[in-house]
Design a protein around this motif. Structure first.
Motif, mmCIF file in Angstrom:
data_model
loop_
_atom_site.group_PDB
_atom_site.id
_atom_site.type_symbol
_atom_site.label_atom_id
_atom_site.label_comp_id
_atom_site.label_asym_id
_atom_site.label_seq_id
_atom_site.Cartn_x
_atom_site.Cartn_y
_atom_site.Cartn_z
ATOM 1 N N VAL A 35 -13.577 93.575 -56.069
ATOM 2 C CA VAL A 35 -12.686 94.692 -56.352
ATOM 3 C C VAL A 35 -13.459 95.937 -56.753
ATOM 4 N N HIS A 36 -12.710 97.030 -56.772
ATOM 5 C CA HIS A 36 -13.331 98.319 -57.031
ATOM 6 C C HIS A 36 -13.438 98.615 -58.516
ATOM 7 N N ASP A 37 -13.530 99.870 -58.834
ATOM 8 C CA ASP A 37 -13.974 100.350 -60.129
ATOM 9 C C ASP A 37 -13.272 99.749 -61.341
ATOM 10 N N SER A 38 -11.922 99.672 -61.286
ATOM 11 C CA SER A 38 -11.189 99.332 -62.506
ATOM 12 C C SER A 38 -11.254 97.858 -62.870
ATOM 13 N N VAL A 39 -11.805 97.009 -61.991
ATOM 14 C CA VAL A 39 -11.859 95.570 -62.257
ATOM 15 C C VAL A 39 -13.304 95.109 -62.216
ATOM 16 N N ASP A 40 -13.656 94.225 -63.141
ATOM 17 C CA ASP A 40 -14.992 93.652 -63.146
ATOM 18 C C ASP A 40 -15.308 93.063 -61.778
ATOM 19 N N SER A 41 -16.401 93.469 -61.166
ATOM 20 C CA SER A 41 -16.695 93.070 -59.789
ATOM 21 C C SER A 41 -17.862 92.094 -59.721
ATOM 22 N N LYS A 608 -2.278 104.574 -48.360
ATOM 23 C CA LYS A 608 -2.473 104.387 -49.790
ATOM 24 C C LYS A 608 -3.273 103.123 -50.053
ATOM 25 N N ARG A 609 -4.236 103.176 -50.961
ATOM 26 C CA ARG A 609 -5.056 102.023 -51.303
ATOM 27 C C ARG A 609 -5.133 101.880 -52.820
ATOM 28 N N ASP A 610 -5.414 100.653 -53.251
ATOM 29 C CA ASP A 610 -5.630 100.431 -54.670
ATOM 30 C C ASP A 610 -6.816 99.489 -54.846
ATOM 31 N N SER A 611 -7.119 99.156 -56.089
ATOM 32 C CA SER A 611 -8.332 98.381 -56.391
ATOM 33 C C SER A 611 -8.263 96.943 -55.895
ATOM 34 N N MET A 612 -7.087 96.485 -55.474
ATOM 35 C CA MET A 612 -6.935 95.094 -55.044
ATOM 36 C C MET A 612 -6.954 94.914 -53.533
ATOM 37 N N ASP A 613 -7.103 95.993 -52.792
ATOM 38 C CA ASP A 613 -6.966 95.897 -51.335
ATOM 39 C C ASP A 613 -7.992 94.977 -50.689
ATOM 40 N N ASN A 614 -9.177 94.890 -51.255
ATOM 41 C CA ASN A 614 -10.204 94.045 -50.654
ATOM 42 C C ASN A 614 -10.011 92.564 -50.979
ATOM 43 N N ILE A 615 -9.202 92.274 -51.994
ATOM 44 C CA ILE A 615 -8.953 90.881 -52.366
ATOM 45 C C ILE A 615 -7.598 90.416 -51.862
ATOM 46 N N TRP A 616 -6.577 91.223 -52.071
ATOM 47 C CA TRP A 616 -5.217 90.917 -51.608
ATOM 48 C C TRP A 616 -4.774 92.016 -50.643
ATOM 49 N N PRO A 617 -5.220 92.000 -49.385
ATOM 50 C CA PRO A 617 -4.871 93.079 -48.441
ATOM 51 C C PRO A 617 -3.357 93.242 -48.308
ATOM 52 N N ARG A 618 -2.908 94.461 -48.268
ATOM 53 C CA ARG A 618 -1.469 94.718 -48.204
ATOM 54 C C ARG A 618 -0.831 94.085 -46.975
ATOM 55 N N SER A 619 -1.522 94.105 -45.852
ATOM 56 C CA SER A 619 -0.945 93.610 -44.609
ATOM 57 C C SER A 619 -0.978 92.089 -44.507
ATOM 58 N N HIS A 620 -1.778 91.441 -45.362
ATOM 59 C CA HIS A 620 -1.946 89.989 -45.247
ATOM 60 C C HIS A 620 -2.602 89.487 -46.531
ATOM 61 N N GLY A 650 -2.800 91.446 -59.834
ATOM 62 C CA GLY A 650 -2.819 92.261 -58.620
ATOM 63 C C GLY A 650 -2.107 91.578 -57.471
ATOM 64 N N LEU A 651 -2.225 90.247 -57.377
ATOM 65 C CA LEU A 651 -1.497 89.516 -56.340
ATOM 66 C C LEU A 651 0.002 89.572 -56.598
ATOM 67 N N LEU A 652 0.409 89.445 -57.848
ATOM 68 C CA LEU A 652 1.838 89.539 -58.158
ATOM 69 C C LEU A 652 2.395 90.898 -57.751
ATOM 70 N N GLY A 653 1.545 91.904 -57.768
ATOM 71 C CA GLY A 653 1.970 93.223 -57.318
ATOM 72 C C GLY A 653 2.226 93.303 -55.826
ATOM 73 N N ARG A 654 1.856 92.270 -55.063
ATOM 74 C CA ARG A 654 2.102 92.225 -53.619
ATOM 75 C C ARG A 654 3.400 91.497 -53.275
ATOM 76 N N PHE A 655 4.148 91.043 -54.296
ATOM 77 C CA PHE A 655 5.378 90.307 -54.020
ATOM 78 C C PHE A 655 6.378 91.193 -53.285
#
Length: 749
Positions: A35-41, A608-620, A650-655
């Protein structure tokens, strides 16, 4: 080509070297981006080297077909390439230890005496085709030697497939007095992909296709009209893997196929090889050289003549459980699911009246798999679900587990109506071929043998992954599945081991359930014997289930995974622990996350993108769990579901919209599975030695006086037994159902 010994289930046998044909090797995928800046990577944790043998061997069936279809419909070459990149290695992996060559392939599978095909002598056929083909096509008779020769104009992909179809059609039409089982034609398809909802944009170089009124009126064949697939080798290509992918598509499109015949031709000379795919692997012929009758031209010509004449069992069709007398004369094979199929029922069936399969609901992809098909049907006016699958002969029959569950009054489980067993691979699909080939091959086939079974269940319902179900219906179905799983385990002594969205159904008509404790506190009345509740759903599919303590459960050698890949618990996926109740409870969490994320709602703001896109992609969001290898999936779940609460959020935010109420259930289930009391943390703990000493025992002190950091076999987390953990999961989900249907009863009538 030389053979190589392979070890299979402790045995060695002579196998065709698949790697040399396909050129594919299983690779380890790179871990997903952090993940990006706001989450420990921090990087993903290292995972020990995994065993890739059974029962957790990953297969093409682990990629849900619906997602595969989405890729095929885009028409995008890039997306098709992505699909092939993921599926092709899995198909090759399924076959790598389940493939061998046969010196008697023509006699065993194409020219069997028992089929009475009346195949003329090869010289008669060759004389006929030299008269029908132009000299440029290269089939000639040499008076000086008394030999026929066959030299294609070229072996390039641009020319050869068209030539092969002209040759094969000329052989097929050579003074043929025998009526073929179907009217069929060889067609070149190298430039046109066969159509159909499940085609994946794949293009065989040539095919044998049913030639009925529908296909004659169209220049493009369909996958459900194909009898034989063919691949002409290109330089640098992987012809066997390609051919296997075509065979998989035929299995998908034609629900009654038991085997698929394929042909590979060479780009460098007059060489040809036949292959026959079934649910236990593939058998190939030796390489034939058709340059002249002094070599194998006679055999090739007689085989190509015989193929369109093959009876249903020879062409690879199951017909013994269905009526086919309503099919048109030009097509006597059950090719597709376009019509209601009338079933043959055994005399012991209690239901009377017409038995129909009305609509195909589910198809499992892959080749060396159970090949499950599920239909909605009617039996004597009762709505039922009909499941065909290829059960491993080393597993107990599913019927026996349903009967055992019924004898223990298990609730929340579908009811068995009828069960039948039909052909098995060794005897009826391979015609006892292995018994005359090699003792080593014989042992392999027996240990990997499968039986085609049909099981009929009631009530019929919809999988909770159905996109048209409301949040309340999903919650009700999931609740019924959780209750059914617990009753199966605690009452029936059976562990399910394959919790997935397809194995939990929602039913419009509720089933009355009564139990002493599993239903917990409800709004409905207490009755004699416990609490009553109306369940809108059921748990289904006992193919992978085991009776606790049974010999079969302890020593099964069946060559299948125990579970559906995206939903398998981490410790099971790593082959690290015996499958326990807690692992199925973990699978329930993954099912909840899945049905809340899919189908994905189109993003109104795709940029639009957020810090979770690389872990929980919006499309899948959960694509890593489908497409990546075991190491990566285990690491992904361990870090992002268990260890990092902010990433889990972040995954719950994809519900999906309307599924916000499921977030609280997901949080509570996560703590039920991995929570550490008093610490506010979730940690994965391995199983250790010892016993709980009875359900509910709260013994967590080690001999040294410190906190125990390992699980007992009947614990879900340290100090929390299976029954207590189930109660936590049940109560969280019941509260959601009550919140979604306030004042309307626990589960409405």
């Amino acid at each position: 080509m030389a053979s190589s010994p392979l070890s299979v289930s402790g045995h060695e046998y002579v196998s065709h070297p698949i790697s040399s044909l396909s050129g594919s090797h299983t690779s380890v995928s790179t871990p997903p981006a952090t993940v990006h800046d706001s989450v420990d990577s921090a990087p993903l944790p290292a995972v020990r080297l995994l065993q890739t043998s059974t029962p957790c061997k990953r297969k093409a069936v682990s990629i849900p077909l619906s997602l595969e279809l989405d890729r095929g419909h885009t028409g995008s070459a890039k997306r098709h390439h992505c699909s092939a990149k993921h599926v092709a290695p899995l198909i090759a992996s399924e076959l790598v230890q389940a493939t061998h060559c046969s010196a008697t392939f023509p006699e065993d599978f194409l020219l069997r005496d028992s089929w009475d095909l009346h195949v003329p002598e090869a010289d008669f056929l060759l004389a006929a085709i030299t008269r029908s083909l132009p000299p440029a096509d290269g089939v000639r008779y040499h008076r000086d030697t008394g030999q026929y020769t066959c030299r294609p104009p070229a072996y390039t992909n641009a020319i050869y497939p068209e030539w092969f179809c002209r040759l094969a059609n000329a052989i097929h039409n050579a003074n043929n007095p025998t009526l073929a089982a179907v009217h069929s034609t060889w067609k070149c398809t190298k430039d046109t992909a066969p159509t159909g909802a499940r085609n994946g944009e794949l293009r065989p170089d040539f095919i044998l296709s049913v030639d009925d009124d529908a296909t004659r009126s169209s220049t493009t064949p369909t996958w459900d009209s194909i009898l034989v697939v063919g691949e002409h080798q290109s330089k640098g290509s992987q012809p066997f893997t390609q051919l296997a992918r075509y065979a998989e598509q035929v299995f998908i499109a034609q629900p009654f196929r038991t085997a698929v015949l394929g042909i590979i031709t060479s780009c460098s000379g007059p060489q040809l090889r036949f292959w026959r795919f079934d649910r236990a692997g593939a058998i190939g012929s030796m390489e034939f050289d058709y340059q002249s009758t002094s070599r194998q031209l006679r055999t090739i010509v007689r085989c190509l003549y015989a193929i369109p004449l093959l009876p249903p069992e020879g062409a690879g069709f199951h017909v013994s459980s269905i009526f086919t007398n309503h099919l048109p004369p030009e097509n006597r094979f059950p090719l597709n699911d376009s019509r209601p199929w009338k079933m043959r029922m055994s005399p012991s069936t209690l239901y009377e009246g017409e038995a129909l399969m009305n609509r195909l609901l589910f198809i499992a992809p892959g080749i060396v798999t159970r090949g499950t098909r599920v239909w909605r049907g009617t039996l004597g006016g009762t709505s039922v679900a009909i499941k065909y699958s290829w059960r491993s002969s080393t597993r107990p029959p599913e019927e026996s587990l349903y009967q055992l569950a019924a004898s223990h009054n298990v609730i929340g489980l579908a009811t068995l109506v009828a069960y039948d067993t039909y052909e098995d691979i060794a005897t009826n699909v391979r015609f006892d071929h292995a018994l005359v080939s090699s003792p080593l091959v014989d042992r392999h086939i027996k240990s990997h043998n499968r039986h085609l079974t049909r099981i009929i269940l009631t009530p019929a319902g919809r999988a909770i992954s159905g996109e048209n179900l409301s949040p309340l219906q999903v919650a009700q179905g999931l609740f019924a599945g959780l209750v059914g799983h617990a009753s199966l385990y605690f009452d029936g002594g059976i562990l399910h081991r394959d919790v997935s969205p397809h194995n939990i159904i929602y039913t419009n008509k509720p089933q009355v359930a009564v139990h002493q404790w599993i239903l917990g506190r409800t709004r409905e009345a207490d009755v004699v014997g416990g609490t009553m509740m109306h369940l809108h759903g059921a748990l289904i599919d006992l193919d992978y289930a085991i009776e606790l303590g049974s010999t079969e459960g302890r020593t099964s050698t069946a060559a299948d995974r125990t579970g559906t890949y995206p939903f398998i618990a981490m410790a099971v996926l790593s082959n690290g622990e015996t499958h326990r109740y807690r692992h199925d409870l973990e699978s329930f969490l993954y099912v909840l996350l899945w049905v809340c994320c899919y189908p994905v709602t189109p993003d109104p703001n795709p940029e639009k993108r957020d810090s979770m896109d690389n872990i929980w992609p919006r499309s899948h969001p959960l694509k890593t769990w489908i497409f990546e290898d075991e190491e990566t999936v285990i690491a992904h779940k361990g870090m992002y579901i268990v260890n990092k609460e902010e990433v889990f959020e972040g995954l719950l935010g994809r519900f999906r919209a309307g599924f916000e109420g499921f977030k609280a259930v997901a949080r509570r289930w996560r703590r039920t599975l991995w929570g550490i009391e008093g610490w506010g943390l979730c940690v994965i703990m391995p199983e250790g030695e010892g016993d709980m000493g009875g359900e509910g025992t709260d013994r967590i002190e080690s001999a040294s006086g410190g906190k125990r950091d390992w699980l007992l076999r009947d614990e879900v987390r340290v100090g929390v037994a299976n029954r207590e953990a189930f109660g936590e999961a049940r109560d969280a989900l019941r509260e959601l159902v009550e919140a979604l249907a306030p004042g309307e009863g626990e589960l409405q009538n």
